[in-house]
Design an enzyme around this catalytic site. Structure first.
Site, PDB file in Angstrom:
ATOM      1  N   MET A 274      43.255  34.250  38.422  1.00 36.28           N
ATOM      2  CA  MET A 274      43.273  35.575  39.036  1.00 36.28           C
ATOM      3  C   MET A 274      44.586  35.727  39.800  1.00 36.28           C
ATOM      4  O   MET A 274      44.883  34.922  40.682  1.00 36.28           O
ATOM      5  CB  MET A 274      42.094  35.746  39.996  1.00 36.28           C
ATOM      6  CG  MET A 274      42.076  37.100  40.674  1.00 36.28           C
ATOM      7  SD  MET A 274      40.686  37.289  41.804  1.00 36.28           S
ATOM      8  CE  MET A 274      41.241  36.285  43.181  1.00 36.28           C
TER       9      MET A 274
ATOM     10  N   GLY B 141      47.995  42.270  43.463  1.00 35.99           N
ATOM     11  CA  GLY B 141      47.435  43.317  42.629  1.00 35.99           C
ATOM     12  C   GLY B 141      47.738  44.678  43.212  1.00 35.99           C
ATOM     13  O   GLY B 141      48.073  44.805  44.396  1.00 35.99           O
TER      14      GLY B 141
ATOM     15  N   GLY C 189      46.361  48.006  44.519  1.00 35.45           N
ATOM     16  CA  GLY C 189      45.165  48.674  45.015  1.00 35.45           C
ATOM     17  C   GLY C 189      45.281  50.166  44.762  1.00 35.45           C
ATOM     18  O   GLY C 189      46.336  50.751  44.973  1.00 35.45           O
TER      19      GLY C 189
ATOM     20  N   TYR D  98      36.403  55.404  44.514  1.00 31.55           N
ATOM     21  CA  TYR D  98      37.772  55.888  44.645  1.00 31.55           C
ATOM     22  C   TYR D  98      37.994  57.184  43.865  1.00 31.55           C
ATOM     23  O   TYR D  98      38.956  57.890  44.097  1.00 31.55           O
ATOM     24  CB  TYR D  98      38.782  54.855  44.159  1.00 31.55           C
ATOM     25  CG  TYR D  98      38.781  53.532  44.872  1.00 31.55           C
ATOM     26  CD1 TYR D  98      38.008  53.285  46.002  1.00 31.55           C
ATOM     27  CD2 TYR D  98      39.561  52.496  44.399  1.00 31.55           C
ATOM     28  CE1 TYR D  98      38.018  52.059  46.631  1.00 31.55           C
ATOM     29  CE2 TYR D  98      39.579  51.260  45.021  1.00 31.55           C
ATOM     30  CZ  TYR D  98      38.804  51.050  46.130  1.00 31.55           C
ATOM     31  OH  TYR D  98      38.826  49.819  46.738  1.00 31.55           O
TER      32      TYR D  98
END
Length: 122
Positions: free
Chosen positions: A50, A54, A56, A86
């Site tokens: 992972m 990243g 967001g 979102y």
């Protein structure tokens, strides 16, 4: 390929949680080829990698999040964070689909995080 001696998800038959079709055997995120954003990752207990960094997408402005996701992929981001609440999943998905179609990235190279509010759980 897990770096800690554990088998990767495709070797163990487990799902990383980011594959589109968990029933299909797909490889985990590949070893990074270049770029700072693409080089740092954590190996999870099941062997999948992972990315530490990243994009967001919370509070992203409608009409702008598509471009933000495309630019992030272009500069090497391989983790995209989103959620149902979102209200921008369609735009995020369109950006990802376009980059896949353009051959910039493969789906199995992306670690996509999404969250579902607890009231939606069965």
């Amino acid at each position: 390929r897990a770096t800690n001696g554990r088998r990767s998800c495709h070797q163990s038959g487990l799902s990383c949680g980011f594959h589109l079709n968990p029933g299909r055997r797909q490889r985990c995120l590949p070893e990074p080829s270049s770029g700072f954003v693409n080089t740092m990752a954590v190996t999870l207990n099941n062997g999948c990698r992972m990315p530490n960094f990243g994009l967001g997408t919370w509070k992203s402005e409608p009409g702008k999040v598509t471009l933000a996701v495309k630019e992030a992929i272009d500069v090497g981001y391989r983790q995209i964070d989103g959620a149902y609440v979102y209200e921008n999943e369609k735009e995020v998905g369109e950006a990802i689909a376009q980059k896949i179609k353009d051959g910039i990235v493969k789906r199995e190279d992306l670690f996509i995080v999404s969250k579902l509010w607890c009231t939606f759980h069965a």
